[in-house]
Design an enzyme around this catalytic site. Structure first.
Site, PDB file in Angstrom:
ATOM      1  N   CYS A  50       0.835  -1.211   0.000  1.00 35.63           N
ATOM      2  CA  CYS A  50       0.000   0.000   0.000  1.00 35.63           C
ATOM      3  C   CYS A  50       0.864   1.254   0.000  1.00 35.63           C
ATOM      4  O   CYS A  50       0.484   2.271  -0.581  1.00 35.63           O
ATOM      5  CB  CYS A  50      -0.938  -0.010   1.200  1.00 35.63           C
ATOM      6  SG  CYS A  50      -0.097  -0.205   2.783  1.00 35.63           S
ATOM      7  N   HIS A 305      -1.504   1.005   7.653  1.00 38.54           N
ATOM      8  CA  HIS A 305      -1.875   0.978   6.234  1.00 38.54           C
ATOM      9  C   HIS A 305      -1.757   2.388   5.674  1.00 38.54           C
ATOM     10  O   HIS A 305      -2.060   3.368   6.361  1.00 38.54           O
ATOM     11  CB  HIS A 305      -3.313   0.468   6.098  1.00 38.54           C
ATOM     12  CG  HIS A 305      -3.835   0.507   4.703  1.00 38.54           C
ATOM     13  ND1 HIS A 305      -3.304  -0.259   3.697  1.00 38.54           N
ATOM     14  CD2 HIS A 305      -4.851   1.233   4.129  1.00 38.54           C
ATOM     15  CE1 HIS A 305      -3.973  -0.022   2.577  1.00 38.54           C
ATOM     16  NE2 HIS A 305      -4.912   0.882   2.825  1.00 38.54           N
TER      17      HIS A 305
END
Length: 913
Positions: A50, A305
């Site tokens: 990510c 994330h």
């Protein structure tokens, strides 16, 4: 590779990435999903990438970087096709980055893959699954690009766009000598701890001075002594694009652990860097920067994330905020509530539709279609259960509706046309906004919203998911566990050419345009094929001209294949489309065409409900793949009236009767035949049909698939019941006893309860042919049925040659598939000690008589297969030995017999001394 900062916490990744979403089990044959309404493409998460996805999207939405990369042609970078050639100079990283950017801009898919790019980095699958720091990745990716572009016109690409200079100065208080050191930077790292904003952090770094005084003095090179001095830093050169990294992660030396700064830290959309620069005499525009990307980290210092907020500088995406969607939905809900009373009344609904039509009358089928378009629900789904079919409802209100002479069209009677113009409250019912009007208005509003909005819009790019956001949403990333981690600013002076606005093809090389065009064509082809495969259903059309009705069901006049026409159609099409397709296939069809659901039953083909409502979709009426449709006039087939529906479903019943004589000479013999009755047939009618001279009927109480223990007698009061209500279904057996056969029935407590012999069945499998996959047949029998009768019936059921009866026998089959000793043909089932439901093998060879023995033997027990002989009970051991040697093709005197105890019959081993 980049020094793992921390492992990624997958709890922050959306379901689409974790494999827990709706499509958790993707099929390779299915093409990727197309882009959503934003018209922007996301990037697939390979499992911990990510941070890479967020940085790549930022570079993509930096048009100057993107276009500079695209300006490098194959003559400088080579081509990917030549990458396997040993002598070819191919620069893999910029080529893969070009290709990825082209896919993100032009390929119609929800998310692109970075697999080829990460492979060009030299990553393996283990590297992809490790979380890295996006700040570190930014520097190393730029370094890798610079190295790869050496010797090309893009060798200074990174420096040209991102390079800046900081100068550190120390000024001596005595001689005013200035000592300076210059530092290059591609990004600035600023503190977060103890600082409230980006401006404050820059002020501390580039405005505040540090003083050397008292015991902390500075040695001046010019004075050659320790002196008081001041130290400061300034921005000497500003790059076109300024990247700022926020030091969110720190180390607590007291607790000896890492932690994330989550306190409030603001940053502006626009910032003036003049106060922090060495040269301040230029125009303000030289110092103005605009925020265009915010990489966000969600989670803690040991897991999290990344996703990114990006300003769409070239306006490539379609922006529509959720609040506007919600407002439109709320408006529609209010309108639906206001008109709920009108919608619930079918008379008002139909009168409203007919009054709006300019023509006096419209076809009944079109009326159903207009109802579906207006109310988004069909007549069958909303009203049929309460009011019946549409045509019948119209006919039941002749004072309101008027049919044409041919009965195909319908309209309002004159006295109702004006009366319907307004309701009792005076509100014009025709003024109720239709869904189509709402849709058009919303489209106009959304268009004006985009055209009139100042500046460019923001989007949240979260791996595969892209959604629009408002500029004020950036404030939510000032603090907390989900907060800004990297900031990207661009000079306000950088203006985009008008031809780049809304044009994703701008400056993309021709060879990449051609590649993306071909890829999109292939995607469209695959989606069309997948759509057809997912929504296409195969229907079996049975044509009435190829059928005849007899014995309670429809049967093909020709072969089944010649009587059925297969048709593939999209299940989203309407019944009217299906009817039109059938008409086109059957050009010679004349008169009415009725389509009925059909179902093959043991008795033959039976018809159920008629399909009506041409405006309904095939999926909506429940037509499944492989459905059988009967095409007829709705009345008769071959001149015979056909009864349809579940109430007239035909049932095949096995009818047993006592035989007049018994071929076996022992026990009770039965004849068996099959008869078809409607499930609504009364038992009294069934008895009259099967026993016209009088008698009784017994039913197998345990059902067709269970071993029968007794037979139940249908009493006189049962004669008013139907075949269905007493539980007679396909394959059930009934025993018919005429008056002279009733002596075989036991009477208990005044009721007929059970037949003398339990009737059940045995299974027989043929071992006479070469085919090992012969099917089993069930043979009805009682414990007194003779084996020879069972054999003859099995030969007929298996459709074998009648001559086989003289050279065959029945042999029980053990649980492990072993053929046991043949059963004498004059034995009954009881004498043969067979259990009902046992499996018998029909084999070549005669069965032993009651005075003979069936023996197995093997030669050299561990080395040969088993053999068989039949001998008389009075035969000596020597005679048995000679027969075995003859059977085995052996000779000599040095053989003897040794008995082996097996679990079946007698066995002997033939050994040589």
């Amino acid at each position: 590779m980049f020094g793992d900062l921390f492992e990624e916490d997958f709890s922050f990744i959306s379901n689409n990435h974790c494999g827990k979403g709706k499509k958790s089990k993707p099929r390779d044959s299915e093409p990727p999903a197309p882009r959503d309404f934003t018209n922007l493409s996301g990037i697939k998460n390979q499992g911990g990438t990510c941070y890479l996805n967020s940085l790549l999207q930022t570079l993509l939405f930096t048009p100057e970087f993107r276009e500079a990369l695209f300006s490098l042609g194959p003559e400088e970078l080579g081509t990917l096709d030549d990458s396997s050639k040993p002598d070819a100079k191919v620069r893999i990283i910029p080529l893969q980055l070009q290709r990825l950017f082209a896919q993100l801009l032009l390929l119609d898919q929800q998310a692109a893959s970075t697999t080829d790019l990460t492979e060009s980095f030299g990553w393996n699958s283990h590297e992809e699954m490790r979380q890295h720091d996006v700040q570190e990745l930014n520097r190393i990716l730029f370094s890798a690009l610079e190295t790869s572009l050496v010797g090309t016109s893009g060798h200074d690409l990174i420096n040209r766009l991102y390079h800046g200079i900081v100068v550190n100065q120390i000024v001596c208080k005595e001689c005013k000598n200035i000592s300076e050191r210059q530092e290059d930077f591609l990004d600035l790292t600023v503190a977060v701890k103890g600082v409230a904003s980006l401006e404050e952090a820059l002020w501390n770094m580039y405005v505040e001075e540090e003083y050397f005084e008292n015991e902390n003095l500075y040695r001046c090179g010019a004075c050659d002594k320790l002196v008081e001095a001041s130290k400061s830093a300034k921005l000497r050169k500003l790059p076109p694009f300024l990247t700022i990294s926020l030091l969110r992660f720190n180390f607590d030396f007291e607790k000896c652990e890492r932690y994330k700064e989550t306190s409030c830290y603001t940053f502006p959309i626009q910032i003036n860097l003049r106060p922090f620069c060495e040269q301040t005499e230029m125009d303000d525009s030289e110092y103005m920067y605009e925020l265009f990307s915010v990489i966000i980290h969600k989670g803690g210092c040991y897991g999290g994330h990344y996703h990114v907020y990006i300003r769409d500088v070239d306006e490539l995406g379609n922006w529509q905020i959720q609040e506007e969607e919600d407002r439109l939905i709320e408006d529609k809900a209010v309108r639906d509530t206001e008109n709920a009373e009108v919608e619930e009344n079918p008379l008002a609904v139909l009168k409203g539709i007919l009054s709006e039509d300019e023509t006096k009358q419209i076809p009944v089928d079109q009326l159903g279609q207009k109802l579906l378009e207006k109310k988004r629900v069909s007549w069958n789904k909303k009203y049929r259960k309460q009011y019946g079919p549409l045509r019948k409802y119209l006919q039941n209100h002749p004072q309101i509706f008027q049919f044409s002479p041919d009965g195909l069209k319908v309209g309002l009677k004159e006295n109702h046309k004006l009366a319907f113009k307004s309701n009792s409250g005076g509100r014009d019912l025709q003024s109720v906004p239709r869904k189509n009007d709402v849709r058009c208005n919303s489209e106009k509003k959304l268009t004006s919203l985009k055209d009139n909005s100042a500046g460019c819009h923001w989007f949240d790019l979260n791996d595969s998911k892209v959604q629009p956001i408002e500029e004020k949403d950036i404030e939510k990333q000032f603090q907390g566990k989900e907060s800004a981690y990297m900031l990207f600013y661009r000079k306000s002076q950088l203006k985009r050419p008008p031809e780049a606005r809304g044009n994703p093809r701008y400056q993309i090389p021709e060879h990449l345009l051609n590649e993306m065009n071909a890829a999109n064509t292939e995607l469209q082809k695959k989606r069309a094929e997948c759509d057809s495969a997912n929504n296409g259903i195969d229907l079996h059309l049975h044509l009435s001209s190829c059928y005849k009705f007899h014995n309670g069901a429809l049967h093909p006049s020709l072969t089944w294949k010649e009587s059925v026409v297969d048709l593939t159609i999209d299940k989203r099409k309407t019944l009217g489309d299906l009817r039109q397709s059938v008409f086109q296939m059957l050009e010679s069809w004349e008169g009415d065409m009725i389509l009925s659901i059909a179902k093959p039953l043991p008795a033959g083909l039976h018809l159920y409900q008629i399909l009506d409502g041409d405006e309904l979709t095939l999926d909506g009426i429940g037509l499944a793949d492989g459905a059988d449709i009967f095409v007829w006039n709705g009345k008769e087939v071959g001149g015979t009236k056909v009864m349809t529906g579940p109430a007239h479903e035909p049932v095949v019943i096995n009818v047993l009767r006592l035989a007049e004589y018994n071929e076996g000479g022992k026990g009770q013999h039965f004849t068996e035949s099959q008869h078809v009755f409607s499930c609504s047939t009364k038992l009294g009618d069934l008895r009259r049909a099967l026993a016209p001279s009088g008698g009784i009927i017994l039913k197998n109480g345990s059902g067709p698939d269970k071993e029968a223990k007794d037979w139940e007698v249908f009493l006189e009061e049962d004669m008013k019941e139907t075949v269905k209500s007493v539980g007679l279904t396909d394959g059930c057996s009934v025993l018919v006893l005429d008056s002279h056969d009733q002596s075989f029935v036991n009477v208990s407590s005044g009721n007929l309860t059970a037949f003398t012999y339990d009737i059940s069945w045995l299974q027989v499998k043929s071992f006479c042919g070469m085919d090992d996959d012969e099917k089993n047949v069930k043979i009805t029998a009682t414990i007194e049925t003779v084996m020879s009768d069972i054999k003859m019936k099995a030969i007929r059921e298996l459709r074998l040659e009648e001559e086989l009866a003289n050279d065959s026998c029945l042999r029980p089959v053990s649980g492990n598939g072993k053929l046991l000793s043949p059963v004498p043909e004059d034995y009954t089932v009881k004498e043969a000690e067979l259990k009902m439901g046992s499996l018998l093998g029909l084999c070549r060879g005669k069965a032993p008589t009651s005075t003979q023995l069936f023996l197995y033997f093997i030669v050299d027990q561990n080395a040969s297969s088993e053999m068989e002989i039949v001998v008389e009970e009075t035969a000596s051991v020597k005679e048995c030995l000679n027969l075995m040697l003859e059977k085995a093709g052996l000779s000599g005197d040095n053989w003897h017999l040794r008995r082996i105890d097996w679990c079946y019959e007698a066995g002997e081993a033939l050994s040589q001394e």
